[in-house]
Design a protein around this motif. Structure first.
Motif, mmCIF file in Angstrom:
data_model
loop_
_atom_site.group_PDB
_atom_site.id
_atom_site.type_symbol
_atom_site.label_atom_id
_atom_site.label_comp_id
_atom_site.label_asym_id
_atom_site.label_seq_id
_atom_site.Cartn_x
_atom_site.Cartn_y
_atom_site.Cartn_z
ATOM 1 N N GLN A 112 -26.766 8.023 46.191
ATOM 2 C CA GLN A 112 -25.953 6.814 46.073
ATOM 3 C C GLN A 112 -25.874 6.314 44.641
ATOM 4 O O GLN A 112 -24.936 5.589 44.292
ATOM 5 N N THR A 155 -22.303 3.593 49.523
ATOM 6 C CA THR A 155 -23.141 2.802 48.625
ATOM 7 C C THR A 155 -22.855 1.327 48.848
ATOM 8 O O THR A 155 -21.694 0.906 48.804
ATOM 9 N N ALA A 156 -23.899 0.551 49.081
ATOM 10 C CA ALA A 156 -23.732 -0.891 49.300
ATOM 11 C C ALA A 156 -23.588 -1.583 47.952
ATOM 12 O O ALA A 156 -24.464 -2.336 47.517
ATOM 13 N N ARG A 182 -21.197 -3.698 47.061
ATOM 14 C CA ARG A 182 -20.517 -4.992 47.094
ATOM 15 C C ARG A 182 -21.370 -6.142 46.563
ATOM 16 O O ARG A 182 -20.849 -6.990 45.808
ATOM 17 N N VAL A 220 -29.919 -3.171 44.558
ATOM 18 C CA VAL A 220 -29.010 -2.437 45.428
ATOM 19 C C VAL A 220 -29.397 -0.967 45.497
ATOM 20 O O VAL A 220 -29.412 -0.357 46.576
#
Length: 243
Positions: A30, A109-110, A112, A181
């Motif tokens: 990621q 992939t988070a 945001r 993240v």
């Protein structure tokens, strides 16, 4: 990466170890740490002509003329506008990069929270900077030399507010969110170091007659960002590099 499955395990302990190993591989796949650092380095270097050639635009009418000089309570509004727009565009480019990377690798992939935090911090930087024009940390019409002579007192809170509204500190704060993240300990250490540099740079008053006095404020962070981008790109885990 998306086609890998958890290997069969003979007991729950081996299964748990396999799941943890797969989780580490997914997190590595990621990551795209080098790209945000590279983007911010480019944005910082691109600011040089703005600092050097754009005249001070007293759009808020806050500058005061003295017999031998003019005192303005805040940075050039044109420079502030550059950083606000440039940072928002930078986060848009970073979001596009992570989306493209996720599609190519098949691993989401988070990102945001990082993009949201970065844009919010950029907007807050602009808002607080405008507020400081009317409620300056350094009292007007006093000049910066009065601070050094001890004629004007600025408390720790004032220094901190002034420092945290600097673009480098804003970038450093957002990088802390990216470290969270990506669950990236090395990025966390790097972000803390970069944030410290940003706070130090943002809290300094520079006395100089040269029109290039701002160069250390930009070249030092840009060098750190380029070095960080190169390091994270070169020393990626094998799973990330092959993805």
């Amino acid at each position: 990466m998306a086609n890998e499955s958890v290997p069969q395990a003979d007991n729950p302990r081996e299964l748990l170890a396999s799941v943890r190993d797969l989780t580490r591989q997914v997190r590595a796949a990621q990551r795209g740490t080098w790209f945000p650092l590279l983007v911010f380095a480019v944005v910082t270097l691109a600011a040089i002509p703005v600092y050097r050639f754009v005249p001070y635009l007293d759009v808020f009418g806050r500058c005061q003329s003295r017999p031998d000089h003019t005192v303005c309570p805040a940075p050039n509004p044109a420079v502030l506008a550059y950083w606000t727009v440039a940072l928002v565009l930078a986060y848009a480019a970073i979001a596009a990069f992570y989306v493209r990377q996720s599609r190519r690798r098949g691993v989401g992939t988070a990102i945001r929270p990082y993009i949201t935090a970065g844009v919010v911090l950029a907007v807050l930087m602009a808002g607080v900077s405008v507020w400081l024009m009317f409620h300056p940390v350094l009292p007007v019409p006093a000049d910066v030399f009065a601070v050094d002579r001890g004629e004007v007192e600025i408390g720790p809170a004032g220094w901190l507010v002034n420092a945290l509204t600097s673009p480098m500190a804003v970038i450093g704060l957002a990088l802390l969110v990216l470290a969270w993240v990506e669950r990236h300990r090395l990025l966390l250490a790097y972000s803390l170091g970069f944030l410290a540099v940003g706070v130090i740079i943002g809290s300094r008053f520079i006395h100089a007659t040269s029109r290039w006095f701002f160069l250390p404020q930009l070249l030092v962070p840009a060098a750190l960002l380029l070095a960080g981008a190169a390091a994270f790109a070169l020393f990626r885990p094998n799973a990330e590099a092959r993805a």
